[in-house]
Design a protein around this motif. Structure first.
Motif, short mmCIF file in Angstrom:
data_model
loop_
_atom_site.label_atom_id
_atom_site.label_comp_id
_atom_site.label_asym_id
_atom_site.label_seq_id
_atom_site.Cartn_x
_atom_site.Cartn_y
_atom_site.Cartn_z
N CYS A 83 0.87 -1.54 0.30
CA CYS A 83 0.06 0.13 0.37
C CYS A 83 0.62 1.52 -0.20
CB CYS A 83 -0.59 0.17 1.19
SG CYS A 83 -1.90 -1.41 1.31
N CYS A 93 -4.63 -4.30 -1.07
CA CYS A 93 -5.09 -2.82 -0.45
C CYS A 93 -7.05 -2.74 -0.24
CB CYS A 93 -4.42 -1.50 -0.74
SG CYS A 93 -2.96 -1.68 -0.85
N HIS A 136 3.33 -6.24 5.39
CA HIS A 136 2.12 -5.20 5.05
C HIS A 136 3.27 -4.95 4.33
CE1 HIS A 136 -0.89 -6.46 6.79
NE2 HIS A 136 -1.20 -5.59 6.43
N SER A 141 1.42 1.09 4.93
CA SER A 141 0.79 -0.29 5.48
C SER A 141 0.67 0.02 7.03
CB SER A 141 2.65 -0.48 5.43
OG SER A 141 3.59 -0.10 6.06
N GLN A 144 -2.91 0.96 7.58
CA GLN A 144 -3.75 0.12 6.03
C GLN A 144 -3.81 -1.21 7.18
OE1 GLN A 144 -4.83 -0.97 2.83
NE2 GLN A 144 -5.37 -3.16 3.47
#
Length: 393
Positions: A83, A93, A136, A141, A144
């Motif tokens: 992301c 994502c 991630h 990240s 997210q």
């Protein structure tokens, strides 16, 4: 008196040792389910839906008719979720966020209807992800991980402590996913970012801590909110300038003005991101209330520390949004407001209005216009259903 032999002294000391140890009560065991919604609330919602009471019946109809509640919902587990910041394309994502919401949606469907198909679907989604995701990356990240992690933990709590057919080895794998993949991304917060990041990360950490039965993780998340909220939601009692956020990265007048998107005049209820847009203020309101609800289920009164700031912020922003005042007073954000607050009010409003008996006419009107509140497709979902009213004690 003759000196006692060493062996006798040792025996006496061993016997007295328990008396010298602190008699403070042991920490209260965590209550399950207890991440955002507890058993009392789930039972209350189920009874209200079955009785056809409002706003629960309409809220449940909205949940049931959503694509997230479909038994044919297509799960898309990822190994690595990438992301990047801004609008740069990532990988996995949207799929991760939506699958986490779908798991929570089916968990709620099962909690209300007791239909086995929804339990199986919730477990299918969670098992596929816990068997796949390993990490991630990218500049977003942390955020997210917070969005998805908060939903995964809430869904997991409902299913683990309500449904008895989740295999132990799958629960262990899910625990490992939350502890190893999500918690490291959110446990430390995000210094220097806009405040909604810290608060959403604390939301995820608190719920993950409950699912892992780890009181220390929960309490650290609660303490982060206690420290962060005064630097995000302003009250005039703070002085002429907002409080500096933890970390010491923003503390001069010039830095605070820039951090607050150029705002120079401060009034009760102003938020750090008001002059960015109301959408991100909504995220911060929702995340703060989520942590307070989780803490409350675990015997921790976080609300007493944040209630007045939430009340002022809800009323200030709701007043402009319900009246559709995009061209506000010149002193506020240069007169230009971005009225994009989403379905983020229900939890805070329920506490302030229904538990504390406070009057919030603007927030009540805005929440009513948005009902039944659906999902922001990030980390807020179906909160008219879960928090449209308060169980009778």
């Amino acid at each position: 008196m003759a000196r006692l032999p060493a062996l006798v002294r040792a025996v006496i000391a061993a016997a007295l040792l328990p008396l010298l140890v602190s008699t403070a009560p042991a920490p209260r065991p965590l209550q399950h389910p207890g991440a955002f919604v507890d058993r009392t609330r789930l039972d209350f919602v189920r009874a209200r839906v079955r009785a056809g009471d409002e706003p629960y019946a309409s809220a449940f109809d909205a949940l049931r008719s959503s694509r997230y509640a479909s038994l044919r919902y297509n799960v898309q587990p990822q190994t690595e979720v990438v992301c990047p910041p801004g609008n740069r394309p990532g990988r996995g994502c949207v799929e991760e966020r939506e699958d986490a919401i779908a798991a929570y949606t089916h968990a709620l469907m099962w909690a209300v209807t007791r239909e086995p198909a929804h339990a199986r679907k919730a477990l299918e989604i969670m098992d596929l992800w816990s068997g796949a995701v390993r990490g991630h990356s990218g500049g977003n990240s942390g955020l997210q991980s917070a969005w998805a992690g908060s939903m995964w933990a809430k869904a997991g709590e409902i299913m683990r402590y309500g449904h008895k057919d989740w295999p132990d080895e799958h629960i262990t794998r899910y625990e490992r996913m939350l502890r190893d993949v999500y918690l490291p991304q959110v446990a430390g917060g995000s210094l220097g970012r806009n405040g909604n990041w810290d608060l959403v990360m604390a939301d995820a950490a608190a719920s993950i801590g409950v699912f892992l039965d780890d009181r220390a993780v929960l309490e650290r998340a609660v303490e982060r909110v206690r420290q962060r909220v005064p630097a995000y939601f302003y009250l005039r009692s703070d002085g002429p300038l907002p409080k500096s956020p933890p970390g010491g990265l923003v503390d001069t007048k010039r830095e605070l003005t820039r951090y607050w998107f150029g705002q120079r005049r401060f009034v009760d209820g102003l938020a750090q991101e008001t002059c960015r847009n109301f959408e991100h203020v909504g995220y911060a309101i929702a995340a703060t209330a989520h942590v307070a609800e989780t803490a409350r289920a675990q015997g921790i009164d976080l609300y007493k520390d944040v209630a007045e700031r939430l009340r002022a912020t809800l009323e200030l922003h709701s007043r402009f949004q319900v009246d559709d005042v995009e061209n506000g007073p010149e002193w506020l954000c240069g007169g230009k407001l971005t009225l994009t607050m989403g379905p983020d009010l229900e939890v805070a409003l329920n506490h302030l209005q229904n538990r504390l008996g406070l009057k919030l006419p603007h927030a009540r009107r805005l929440a009513g216009e948005m009902r039944p509140a659906g999902t922001d497709h990030l980390f807020v979902a179906w909160e008219t259903l879960t928090h449209g009213g308060e169980p009778v004690k």
